[in-house]
Design a protein around this motif. Structure first.
Motif, PDB file in Angstrom:
ATOM      1  N   CYS A  30       0.832  -1.199   0.000  1.00 58.08           N
ATOM      2  CA  CYS A  30       0.000   0.000   0.000  1.00 58.08           C
ATOM      3  C   CYS A  30       0.864   1.245   0.000  1.00 58.08           C
ATOM      4  O   CYS A  30       2.076   1.174   0.224  1.00 58.08           O
ATOM      5  CB  CYS A  30      -0.977  -0.006   1.173  1.00 58.08           C
ATOM      6  SG  CYS A  30      -0.247   0.311   2.756  1.00 58.08           S
ATOM      7  N   LYS A  31       0.203   2.375  -0.254  1.00 58.59           N
ATOM      8  CA  LYS A  31       0.885   3.671  -0.242  1.00 58.59           C
ATOM      9  C   LYS A  31       0.483   4.413   1.027  1.00 58.59           C
ATOM     10  O   LYS A  31      -0.520   4.063   1.665  1.00 58.59           O
ATOM     11  CB  LYS A  31       0.432   4.502  -1.454  1.00 58.59           C
ATOM     12  CG  LYS A  31       0.785   3.897  -2.781  1.00 58.59           C
ATOM     13  CD  LYS A  31       0.401   4.883  -3.869  1.00 58.59           C
ATOM     14  CE  LYS A  31       0.337   4.180  -5.200  1.00 58.59           C
ATOM     15  NZ  LYS A  31      -0.332   4.974  -6.211  1.00 58.59           N
ATOM     16  N   SER A  32       1.233   5.464   1.333  1.00 60.70           N
ATOM     17  CA  SER A  32       1.000   6.214   2.576  1.00 60.70           C
ATOM     18  C   SER A  32      -0.457   6.605   2.790  1.00 60.70           C
ATOM     19  O   SER A  32      -1.005   6.432   3.871  1.00 60.70           O
ATOM     20  CB  SER A  32       1.843   7.490   2.588  1.00 60.70           C
ATOM     21  OG  SER A  32       3.193   7.142   2.711  1.00 60.70           O
ATOM     22  N   ASP A  33      -1.075   7.165   1.735  1.00 60.60           N
ATOM     23  CA  ASP A  33      -2.436   7.685   1.948  1.00 60.60           C
ATOM     24  C   ASP A  33      -3.483   6.573   1.969  1.00 60.60           C
ATOM     25  O   ASP A  33      -4.672   6.838   2.114  1.00 60.60           O
ATOM     26  CB  ASP A  33      -2.773   8.757   0.898  1.00 60.60           C
ATOM     27  CG  ASP A  33      -2.726   8.205  -0.521  1.00 60.60           C
ATOM     28  OD1 ASP A  33      -2.429   7.002  -0.689  1.00 60.60           O
ATOM     29  OD2 ASP A  33      -2.993   8.978  -1.468  1.00 60.60           O
ATOM     30  N   GLU A  34      -3.037   5.320   1.836  1.00 59.78           N
ATOM     31  CA  GLU A  34      -4.004   4.208   1.891  1.00 59.78           C
ATOM     32  C   GLU A  34      -4.062   3.567   3.284  1.00 59.78           C
ATOM     33  O   GLU A  34      -4.836   2.644   3.515  1.00 59.78           O
ATOM     34  CB  GLU A  34      -3.629   3.160   0.830  1.00 59.78           C
ATOM     35  CG  GLU A  34      -3.857   3.709  -0.571  1.00 59.78           C
ATOM     36  CD  GLU A  34      -3.158   2.916  -1.672  1.00 59.78           C
ATOM     37  OE1 GLU A  34      -3.573   3.065  -2.836  1.00 59.78           O
ATOM     38  OE2 GLU A  34      -2.207   2.164  -1.380  1.00 59.78           O
ATOM     39  N   ALA A  36      -4.498   4.272   7.412  1.00 57.23           N
ATOM     40  CA  ALA A  36      -4.917   5.251   8.432  1.00 57.23           C
ATOM     41  C   ALA A  36      -3.873   5.325   9.552  1.00 57.23           C
ATOM     42  O   ALA A  36      -3.001   4.451   9.660  1.00 57.23           O
ATOM     43  CB  ALA A  36      -6.277   4.843   9.001  1.00 57.23           C
ATOM     44  N   ASP A  37      -3.975   6.336  10.405  1.00 56.86           N
ATOM     45  CA  ASP A  37      -3.075   6.442  11.570  1.00 56.86           C
ATOM     46  C   ASP A  37      -3.499   5.472  12.668  1.00 56.86           C
ATOM     47  O   ASP A  37      -2.694   5.062  13.494  1.00 56.86           O
ATOM     48  CB  ASP A  37      -3.111   7.866  12.154  1.00 56.86           C
ATOM     49  CG  ASP A  37      -2.345   8.852  11.276  1.00 56.86           C
ATOM     50  OD1 ASP A  37      -1.638   8.407  10.356  1.00 56.86           O
ATOM     51  OD2 ASP A  37      -2.468  10.068  11.509  1.00 56.86           O
ATOM     52  N   ARG A  61     -12.263   2.010   1.531  1.00 58.71           N
ATOM     53  CA  ARG A  61     -11.743   2.697   0.329  1.00 58.71           C
ATOM     54  C   ARG A  61     -10.479   2.046  -0.192  1.00 58.71           C
ATOM     55  O   ARG A  61      -9.983   2.395  -1.248  1.00 58.71           O
ATOM     56  CB  ARG A  61     -11.524   4.185   0.605  1.00 58.71           C
ATOM     57  CG  ARG A  61     -10.437   4.476   1.641  1.00 58.71           C
ATOM     58  CD  ARG A  61     -10.230   5.949   1.831  1.00 58.71           C
ATOM     59  NE  ARG A  61      -9.310   6.222   2.924  1.00 58.71           N
ATOM     60  CZ  ARG A  61      -7.986   6.252   2.808  1.00 58.71           C
ATOM     61  NH1 ARG A  61      -7.406   6.030   1.650  1.00 58.71           N
ATOM     62  NH2 ARG A  61      -7.231   6.532   3.863  1.00 58.71           N
ATOM     63  N   THR A  73      -8.907  -0.531   4.644  1.00 57.41           N
ATOM     64  CA  THR A  73      -8.981   0.809   5.239  1.00 57.41           C
ATOM     65  C   THR A  73     -10.362   1.392   4.986  1.00 57.41           C
ATOM     66  O   THR A  73     -10.866   1.358   3.862  1.00 57.41           O
ATOM     67  CB  THR A  73      -7.900   1.737   4.620  1.00 57.41           C
ATOM     68  OG1 THR A  73      -6.620   1.205   4.943  1.00 57.41           O
ATOM     69  CG2 THR A  73      -7.994   3.164   5.158  1.00 57.41           C
ATOM     70  N   SER A  82      -7.559   1.519   9.774  1.00 56.85           N
ATOM     71  CA  SER A  82      -7.139   0.392   8.918  1.00 56.85           C
ATOM     72  C   SER A  82      -7.080  -0.857   9.773  1.00 56.85           C
ATOM     73  O   SER A  82      -6.880  -0.783  10.993  1.00 56.85           O
ATOM     74  CB  SER A  82      -5.748   0.632   8.331  1.00 56.85           C
ATOM     75  OG  SER A  82      -5.757   1.685   7.406  1.00 56.85           O
ATOM     76  N   LYS A 104       4.299   6.056   7.242  1.00 64.22           N
ATOM     77  CA  LYS A 104       3.873   7.225   8.019  1.00 64.22           C
ATOM     78  C   LYS A 104       4.889   8.358   7.976  1.00 64.22           C
ATOM     79  O   LYS A 104       4.510   9.524   8.030  1.00 64.22           O
ATOM     80  CB  LYS A 104       3.649   6.835   9.499  1.00 64.22           C
ATOM     81  CG  LYS A 104       2.471   5.921   9.725  1.00 64.22           C
ATOM     82  CD  LYS A 104       1.181   6.638   9.453  1.00 64.22           C
ATOM     83  CE  LYS A 104       0.112   5.693   8.975  1.00 64.22           C
ATOM     84  NZ  LYS A 104      -1.012   6.366   8.329  1.00 64.22           N
ATOM     85  N   ASP A 107       8.894  10.772   3.394  1.00 64.59           N
ATOM     86  CA  ASP A 107       8.318  11.640   2.373  1.00 64.59           C
ATOM     87  C   ASP A 107       8.834  11.144   1.018  1.00 64.59           C
ATOM     88  O   ASP A 107       9.985  11.398   0.651  1.00 64.59           O
ATOM     89  CB  ASP A 107       8.776  13.083   2.668  1.00 64.59           C
ATOM     90  CG  ASP A 107       8.225  14.082   1.669  1.00 64.59           C
ATOM     91  OD1 ASP A 107       7.878  13.673   0.533  1.00 64.59           O
ATOM     92  OD2 ASP A 107       8.158  15.272   2.024  1.00 64.59           O
TER      93      ASP A 107
END
Ligand code: R1P
Ligand code: URA
Length: 345
Positions: A30-34, A36-37, A61, A73, A82, A104, A107
């Motif tokens: 998965c990617k970072s925005d996929e 949750a915290d 989503r 997630t 998630s 998390k 960058d």
């Protein structure tokens, strides 16, 4: 040697940080925005869909599956959550926590680690990362050496005894590791069990997570009593984490009988008492993931804890393994309690 554009792109992937050029991590696909915290971690990949069933209707989503690591997630009561499966064992948890850390805090666009709140020399205008925003609760199954533990009760982790070696390859968070209470747990374990023969380590769940799970258990039971339903029993205490299920948890099978280094492990754990800040603490459960979850989270400053359904009662008058239905019912309650706790934090 292949000379394609794909091979050239692949050649640029750092072998120590295997993330695709698109930002997809090697094991957690998965990617970072996929992600949750707030993350529930479950051992069994099949449990991911059981957790996702409690997410808000139509909110899932993102989903992925790779080896034993399944992810979903969505939102729960409006908050992004998630669920990630780790498979069995502290070694798998090590992989999952490292990749959560990357997702998390790295960058990908600028190829730098994000600066954290409270750090010196932060570039002006930089978006700061608060490590305590990462909240991890393991929802698992376990056995129990506590003679009074009811089958199907929930064991809530406060301290952890690491009988595995995963975190021996890391330098633990000094502040947590050197605390009087953790040293006391380690001293008692080494002096009063056969575990002195191996290099055990100790760690602790984040108190806010332990307390949050307890509060969620109490709320859950209040709602049950309004409907005159049977309460969900729970016990807070120390978790012993093993690197295997059989000999590593004192189960002697067949010809292994004479080959266990700590043959009386369960009996020995059942007698331990730790004199810690919270009072007299006992070992409430035996499982295979919480030590590395808590130790690695403490290093990173992430908040972590665990709640496990007791499926094996291994001490007391009657020793029993839960039926499928008993285990399923307790786990369903543990999932709802963990979800309520994680969104309330
Ligand atoms: C062993 O049967 C597995 O069950 C427990 C142990 O920790 C180990 O992973 O946890 P899960 O139910 O989360 O898999
Ligand atoms: N999971 C474990 O690791 N041990 C048990 O006894 C039951 C479930």
């Amino acid at each position: 040697m292949p000379n394609t554009a794909a091979a050239a792109a692949a050649a640029k992937v750092d072998p120590d940080l295997p993330v695709s050029p698109e930002g997809v991590t090697y094991h957690l696909k998965c990617k970072s925005d996929e992600l949750a915290d707030r993350i529930l971690l479950v051992g069994d990949p099949g449990r991911v869909k059981d957790v996702a069933e409690y997410f808000d209707a139509g909110s899932v989503r993102f989903k992925s599956e790779n080896r034993e690591i399944y992810i979903a997630t969505g939102t729960y009561k409006g908050t992004p959550v998630s669920v990630v499966s780790t498979g069995m064992g502290t070694d798998n948890v090590e992989i999952v926590i490292n990749e959560i850390h990357v997702l998390k805090e790295y960058d990908f666009a600028r190829r730098v680690w994000r600066p954290r709140t409270g750090e010196a020399d932060v570039p002006q205008g930089a978006q700061l990362f608060d490590p305590s925003s990462v909240k991890l609760i393991r929802v698992g199954t376990c056995g129990s050496p506590f003679p009074d533990m009811p089958l199907g009760a929930l064991a809530v982790t406060r301290y952890v005894i690491g009988m595995d070696n995963t975190c021996l390859l890391y330098k633990a968070n000094e502040q947590v590791q050197r605390s009087k209470d953790l040293l006391e747990v380690q001293r008692v374990v080494k002096a009063q069990t056969g575990l002195g023969a191996i290099d055990v380590y100790t760690t602790k769940a984040t108190p806010a997570i332990t307390n949050g799970i307890v509060a969620a258990c109490n709320n859950f039971n209040q709602q049950l009593s309004a409907g005159a339903k049977e309460q969900q029993a729970y016990v807070v205490g120390t978790t012993a984490t093993a690197s295997g299920f059989y000999g590593c948890q004192g189960r002697a099978v067949g010809r292994f009988r004479k080959h266990l280094l700590v043959p009386n492990l369960v009996e020995e754990l059942s007698k331990l008492q730790f004199d810690v800040a919270e009072g007299k603490e006992i070992v409430v459960n035996l499982e295979m993931e919480s030590s590395s979850l808590c130790c690695l989270s403490n290093i990173l400053g992430y908040q972590a804890g665990a709640v496990c359904a007791v499926v094996a009662k291994r001490a007391g008058a009657e020793h029993l393994f839960a039926t499928h239905e008993q285990g399923k019912a307790a786990l369903a309650n543990a999932i709802r309690i963990a979800l309520d706790a994680i969104v309330a934090l």
